[in-house]
Design an enzyme around this catalytic site. Structure first.
Site, PDB file in Angstrom:
ATOM      1  N   LYS A   1      23.028 -28.824 -27.483  1.00  9.16           N
ATOM      2  CA  LYS A   1      21.959 -28.499 -28.327  1.00  9.16           C
ATOM      3  C   LYS A   1      22.384 -27.773 -29.705  1.00  9.16           C
ATOM      4  CE  LYS A   1      17.640 -25.637 -28.400  1.00  9.16           C
ATOM      5  NZ  LYS A   1      16.790 -24.825 -27.666  1.00  9.16           N
TER       6      LYS A   1
ATOM      7  N   MET B   1       9.319 -56.704   2.324  1.00  6.99           N
ATOM      8  CA  MET B   1      10.523 -57.223   2.699  1.00  6.99           C
ATOM      9  C   MET B   1      11.108 -56.608   3.710  1.00  6.99           C
ATOM     10  SD  MET B   1      12.507 -59.541   1.724  1.00  6.99           S
ATOM     11  CE  MET B   1      12.371 -60.392   0.087  1.00  6.99           C
TER      12      MET B   1
ATOM     13  N   PHE C   1      21.125 -22.728 -17.259  1.00  5.23           N
ATOM     14  CA  PHE C   1      19.921 -23.323 -17.017  1.00  5.23           C
ATOM     15  C   PHE C   1      19.953 -24.645 -17.541  1.00  5.23           C
ATOM     16  CE2 PHE C   1      15.512 -24.218 -18.302  1.00  5.23           C
ATOM     17  CZ  PHE C   1      14.894 -24.031 -16.938  1.00  5.23           C
ATOM     18  N   GLN C   2      19.655 -25.816 -16.567  1.00  2.48           N
ATOM     19  CA  GLN C   2      19.361 -27.027 -16.894  1.00  2.48           C
ATOM     20  C   GLN C   2      20.561 -27.726 -17.400  1.00  2.48           C
ATOM     21  OE1 GLN C   2      15.657 -27.843 -19.303  1.00  2.48           O
ATOM     22  NE2 GLN C   2      14.620 -27.881 -17.393  1.00  2.48           N
TER      23      GLN C   2
ATOM     24  N   GLU D   1      11.015 -39.299 -16.839  1.00  2.00           N
ATOM     25  CA  GLU D   1      12.412 -39.797 -17.403  1.00  2.00           C
ATOM     26  C   GLU D   1      12.877 -41.137 -17.061  1.00  2.00           C
ATOM     27  OE1 GLU D   1      12.154 -36.955 -16.452  1.00  2.00           O
ATOM     28  OE2 GLU D   1      12.559 -35.417 -18.217  1.00  2.00           O
TER      29      GLU D   1
END
Lengths: 589, 163
Positions: free
Chosen positions: A171, A488, A121-122, A59
């Site tokens: 949802k 760096m 969940f999630q 993502e």
């Protein structure tokens, strides 16, 4: 009470409403990754053909790619992620876009309304998690609010000082039904960005500019975002004043123009940094005097100069440096107005003072602060690779970079003549953006040459996107400046930590050629300076292939000039200093 | 210097946390913060008591204005204003203290709003400094509990903060 779970005539689902909204906003690409909370939305995507969905492999890359699409085109980038881990994976991308003021809408799935707050969940509080790194965010709780909220999200993202907006959608809302009405316009009493600058202030600014003896024009990312390049060129040419760009502002003024004196800041040119310190009138446009640009603010302010600052965001003005003439407005509108006033003005800039000033700048230029020792026939200098990249692509490529030494070399040695061609994470400094940024650019401009300049540290942070590039046939050219160090970090350890290379050596590197090949791409190892140009030519000649070029570069090379932390902007270490790499010379860190 | 900042914001879920988050993210001081809906139920009015140099206060005002939910911001210290705060103090009220507490409360124009065997609860309104002065006038050992609302402020006369 209406029952929105039953479809009535004329009604469509929340998921379908999202599709229609994106269609209304002329969205061409949605970068995303499916998951439980967004399954209804993905089902609607399956049934539409108005935009293309780009399936990434993580993502974070979806958000970076959407961000780059916005940087390259000026349009709002769109990313779609699921709830919980999908949403948190997106956060780095959102914060990156926020720091660089990139217009973007990120739609995140959320657990069903009834499950919010139940540690489902999630589940993650996406509105809470992203609050500090978005321009604004929304949690939609009613299917009837989807259209108006998405309309607002696009409006807020693109107007004023742009920025990312998150729209979190549970949802169940995406499965409910209602009529679709997309608002024609948005009116928000609490959000009314200024466009036109104050005319009195603009007149005053022009007057001060014309009286300047040692003028300087300093422009940043705001100029690029505000599409004000043409107006700037006109202004600068009329006045004949020197121009410098920040890291974010590269391409805002053509780098090959004689009035351009290079990038300024921590790794800016000797002439740009000295002119910045020495000027008596400074015109700052869409730039924010940040710590990497002006060094120590007390040192910067220790000499008098008059500062004019044009910015669309009032909070950027007088944040780190007190300015004399603030002008809040859209940079394009303000610069146009300045050009109109100048056209009608009989007074001209002080030619003799300007001549003296340019002589001084030309004196600084003779230091050749970007010179490097390219005499070796066995070791590839990273700067040389970028110079050749510029030649081979005729200065016309989109160049994305990751973060570190290679980023600075790309910024210093690729001469950007156009805005929106240099795509990098300036504010947040996010390693791993380079490859997904290149994806966003290539999709935005399929015929263009897109080069991803990267390091072996950064590229491994989103290496999985090689797979996405294969799936969508993106003919990106990766320019890996491989010095087997987190360069760096190693440079700072040399300068400020007595060469204790703590965890900065990149051991156990993959065989990048085999890696590229295993994803179905072309891989090339380049180990000698004599092979650099030919390899680049071969790679860019493969117009329909993704080519991964692994340049084994000088392990010891450092980025110069360098302004050590806490020092004044003109207190630079130059690469030509005999003891440039001597740690005893580096003052405090 | 102490400043009282008044603002009007959309009365929406999460709006308060945007303001509170801004203050913590940018390390601005926050002495007190009060918020409640106005006569227009879509708007909330917030009073923030903060302190900082002029530059910091300028940035606070700008950053607050930048929040998308914030409709208007006013630094009350830019003109004349009135500040009021409500405090409830539960004090020991036994023996001689019963009379003493009543007397101090009267001096500060407080009201005793609850009387129990061993304690009084005193209600007091005024500027923050008046409430401070009241607490200082009491012996620490007699204070059982205090609760303050934080300041609310309003401009004097024609200074009106309205949409």
């Amino acid at each position: 009470m209406d029952d929105s779970t039953q479809q009535q005539a004329g009604q469509i689902s929340g998921a379908e409403i999202i599709m229609r909204c994106l269609q209304e906003e002329n969205v061409k690409f949605v970068f995303g990754y499916p998951g439980g909370a967004v399954l209804h939305i993905y089902d609607a995507i399956f049934k539409q053909d108005k935009f293309k969905h780009i399936l990434v492999r993580h993502e974070q890359a979806a958000v970076h790619a959407a961000d780059a699409f916005a940087r390259a085109t000026g349009e709002v980038g769109v990313a779609l992620v699921t709830s919980g881990p999908g949403a948190t994976n997106a956060v780095t991308g959102i914060a990156t876009a926020y720091m660089d003021s990139i217009p973007m809408v990120v739609i995140s799935g959320q657990v069903p309304t009834a499950a919010i707050g139940m540690d489902a969940f999630q589940e993650v509080d996406m509105v809470g998690v992203t609050r500090p790194c978005v321009k604004h965010n929304f949690l939609i709780k009613d299917v009837r609010d989807i259209a108006s909220t998405i309309k607002k999200a696009f409006y807020i993202a693109a107007s004023g000082r742009p920025g990312p907006v998150v729209v979190d959608i549970p949802k169940d809302i995406t499965a409910e039904f209602t009529e679709f009405n997309y608002p024609k316009s948005v009116e928000m009493r609490s959000y009314t960005p200024v466009i036109k600058g104050h005319s009195g202030q603009i007149k005053k600014a022009v007057k001060i500019l014309l009286e300047a003896k040692r003028p300087m024009i300093y422009t940043g990312g705001g100029l690029v975002l505000g599409d004000a390049s043409n107006e700037l060129v006109k202004l600068a040419r009329t006045l004949g004043y020197p121009v410098t760009n920040t890291l974010m502002g590269l391409g805002g003024y053509p780098a090959t123009d004689k009035q351009y004196i290079g990038m300024l800041g921590m790794h800016g040119t000797y002439e740009a940094n000295n002119a910045m310190q020495d000027c008596d009138v400074l015109l700052a446009v869409g730039a924010r005097f940040d710590d990497r640009v002006i060094g120590n603010p007390d040192h910067f302010l220790s000499v008098p100069r008059t500062i004019i600052h044009i910015d669309v965001d009032p909070s950027s003005i007088s944040k780190r440096v007190k300015v004399d003439v603030p002008i809040v407005g859209h940079v394009q509108s303000v610069l146009s107005e300045m050009n109109e006033i100048l056209a009608a003005e009989t007074k001209k800039p002080d030619a003799s003072a300007l001549k003296t000033w340019w002589a001084k700048i030309d004196g600084w230029r003779t230091k050749k602060s970007l010179s490097y020792d390219g005499s070796s026939s066995s070791i590839i200098k990273p700067q040389y690779v970028i110079e050749k990249l510029w030649e081979v692509t005729k200065g016309d490529a989109y160049v994305t970079s990751d973060v570190g030494q290679h980023q600075m070399w790309a910024a210093q040695y690729y001469k950007f003549d156009k805005p929106r061609r240099w795509i990098n994470s300036g504010g947040l400094g996010t390693m791993g953006v380079g490859l997904p940024y290149a994806m966003g650019c290539q999709l935005a401009d399929p015929k263009a040459q897109v080069a991803c300049v990267t390091g072996e540290g950064s590229i491994q942070m989103n290496i999985q996107e090689l797979s996405t590039c294969k799936q969508f046939n993106l003919p990106i050219k990766v320019i890996l400046l491989n010095n087997r160090y987190l360069g760096m970090v190693r440079q700072w350890q040399e300068f400020f930590y007595e060469n204790r290379y703590s965890e900065s050596y990149m051991d156990s590197l993959p065989d990048f050629v085999k890696l590229a090949e295993s994803y179905g791409h072309v891989g090339i190892n380049i180990e000698k300076p004599a092979d650099v140009e030919g390899a680049l030519q071969d790679a860019f000649a493969m117009k329909d292939r993704f080519v991964f070029m692994n340049f084994l570069t000088d392990q010891k090379e450092n980025v110069f000039p360098m302004v050590p932390n806490g020092k004044g902007i003109n207190e630079m270490i130059l690469g030509t200093d005999p003891n440039a790499n001597d740690p005893a010379n580096k003052m405090e860190g | 210097m102490k400043h009282i900042i008044s603002l009007l914001m959309e009365n929406e879920a999460g709006a308060l946390s945007r303001v509170a988050g801004l203050f913590s993210a940018r390390a601005y001081n926050i002495e007190s913060l009060t918020v409640a809906p106005t006569e227009d139920a879509t708007l909330s009015r917030m009073t923030i008591v903060t302190s900082g140099s002029d530059d910091v206060i300028e940035q606070i005002i700008k950053q607050l204005n930048k929040l998308v939910d914030v409709v208007k911001v006013l630094d009350l210290n830019d003109g004349r204003y009135i500040e009021r705060e409500l405090m409830l103090v539960k004090v020991k009220a036994t023996g001689a203290l019963r009379e003493e507490m009543k007397r101090i409360s009267d001096i500060f124009r407080g009201r005793i709003i609850d009387v129990a065997d061993g304690s009084y609860t005193i209600e007091l309104t005024g500027s923050g400094s008046k409430l401070d002065a009241f607490l200082e006038a009491l012996d620490k050992t007699v204070i059982l509990e205090t609760v303050r609302t934080g300041a609310s402020g309003i401009g004097r006369g024609d200074r009106i903060l309205k949409v």
